[in-house]
Write an enzyme that holds these catalytic residues in place. Structure first.
Site, PDB file in Angstrom:
ATOM      1  N   ASP A 142     -60.779  38.911   3.451  1.00 41.75           N
ATOM      2  CA  ASP A 142     -60.883  38.715   2.017  1.00 41.75           C
ATOM      3  C   ASP A 142     -59.991  39.672   1.233  1.00 41.75           C
ATOM      4  O   ASP A 142     -59.972  40.865   1.492  1.00 41.75           O
ATOM      5  CB  ASP A 142     -62.340  38.984   1.633  1.00 41.75           C
ATOM      6  N   PRO A 199     -42.232  59.589   5.829  1.00 40.84           N
ATOM      7  CA  PRO A 199     -42.924  59.810   4.542  1.00 40.84           C
ATOM      8  C   PRO A 199     -42.098  59.315   3.356  1.00 40.84           C
ATOM      9  O   PRO A 199     -42.600  59.246   2.243  1.00 40.84           O
ATOM     10  CB  PRO A 199     -43.091  61.332   4.476  1.00 40.84           C
TER      11      PRO A 199
HETATM   12  C1  JCQ Z   1     -45.233  58.446   7.857  1.00 39.81           C
HETATM   13  N1  JCQ Z   1     -46.566  59.027   6.277  1.00 39.81           N
HETATM   14  C2  JCQ Z   1     -46.254  60.165   6.915  1.00 39.81           C
HETATM   15  C3  JCQ Z   1     -42.232  63.132  10.202  1.00 39.81           C
HETATM   16  C4  JCQ Z   1     -39.920  63.167   9.578  1.00 39.81           C
HETATM   17  C5  JCQ Z   1     -37.954  61.416   8.456  1.00 39.81           C
HETATM   18  O1  JCQ Z   1     -38.708  61.108   9.530  1.00 39.81           O
HETATM   19  C6  JCQ Z   1     -39.864  61.807   9.724  1.00 39.81           C
HETATM   20  C7  JCQ Z   1     -40.979  61.096  10.129  1.00 39.81           C
HETATM   21  C8  JCQ Z   1     -42.145  61.764  10.367  1.00 39.81           C
HETATM   22  C9  JCQ Z   1     -43.340  60.999  10.790  1.00 39.81           C
HETATM   23  O2  JCQ Z   1     -43.878  60.168   9.799  1.00 39.81           O
HETATM   24  C10 JCQ Z   1     -44.771  60.726   8.900  1.00 39.81           C
HETATM   25  C11 JCQ Z   1     -45.381  59.807   7.925  1.00 39.81           C
HETATM   26  N2  JCQ Z   1     -45.970  58.032   6.818  1.00 39.81           N
HETATM   27  O3  JCQ Z   1     -45.018  61.906   8.900  1.00 39.81           O
HETATM   28  C12 JCQ Z   1     -41.105  63.843   9.793  1.00 39.81           C
END
Ligand code: JCQ
Length: 215
Positions: free
Chosen positions: A138, A58
């Protein structure tokens, strides 16, 4: 051709229990992914310069159509899925990965984000989509939301297809679609509208929409 290979991080550990996580220094809830299994996995899997390293978390830069177009140019992508509270920061320090987020929410792991990124990217490979879909490459897609679509029958449960779409008047149809795309974009994604380069017709149609009021 596309080949997707899934690797188990636990295969890159050396202890009897294949431990990939540990408690955070400084205390606090949750677990952190240990650095060595990830660094060893990347060392074993990566094809060096040819490989685009991507961390799915995230905290990454927001994924979008422009990044998909960037990624489709690479022969090898290595996607590293986050979990728990995240990675030991030294993973970023050592690998300088391209950190990508698919949106502002938290999932249990980066596996679904990895699939989302792959789907959006793979469909851009020439020949992956049929002709019917290819038109949708597009860049219009990014600048503006799609206009409403209808198919048969002309009336369903008393709901009719807008008359203009049955008129056969291609110029009227084009204008109606443009206007409805603008109406939707204004209502749902005003942020897109601010960035879009609108022509004179667009501005006139937006004026009409303003007059009409909305729901
Ligand atoms: C990816 N939007 C949400 C969850 C920790 C730090 O690494 C972590 C990764 C995740 C999984 O990815 C997402 C995500 N894009 O939750 C917790």
């Amino acid at each position: 051709m596309v080949e997707i290979v899934v690797h188990d991080l636990r295969a890159f550990t050396h202890d009897r229990h294949a431990v990939v996580d540990d408690r955070p220094y400084g205390g606090g809830a949750g677990m952190v992914l240990k650095p060595e299994p990830i660094l060893e996995a990347v060392a074993g899997i990566s094809r060096g310069e040819e490989t685009r390293l991507i961390l799915l978390t995230p905290q990454g830069r927001p994924f979008g159509q422009a990044i998909a177009r960037e990624l489709v140019e690479h022969r090898h992508l290595l996607l590293i899925c986050g979990r728990y509270e995240g990675f030991d920061e030294r993973v970023r320090e050592r690998l300088c990965p391209d950190e990508i987020s698919i949106g502002d929410y938290v999932l249990t792991g980066g596996e679904l984000p990895a699939l989302v990124l792959l789907d959006a990217t793979i469909r851009l490979i020439p020949g992956v989509l049929g002709d019917a879909d290819s038109a949708r490459y597009d860049s219009f897609i990014e600048a503006m939301l799609d206009f409403p679509q209808y198919t048969r029958p002309p009336v369903v449960q008393g709901l009719s297809v807008p008359e203009v779409l049955l008129s056969g008047d291609h110029e009227r149809i084009r204008r109606w679609r443009r206007k409805e795309a603008l109406r939707r974009t204004k209502a749902r994604r005003p942020d897109l509208l601010l960035r879009a380069d609108l022509n004179e017709e667009d501005r006139r149609l937006l004026g009409e929409i303003e007059e009409e009021g909305s729901c």
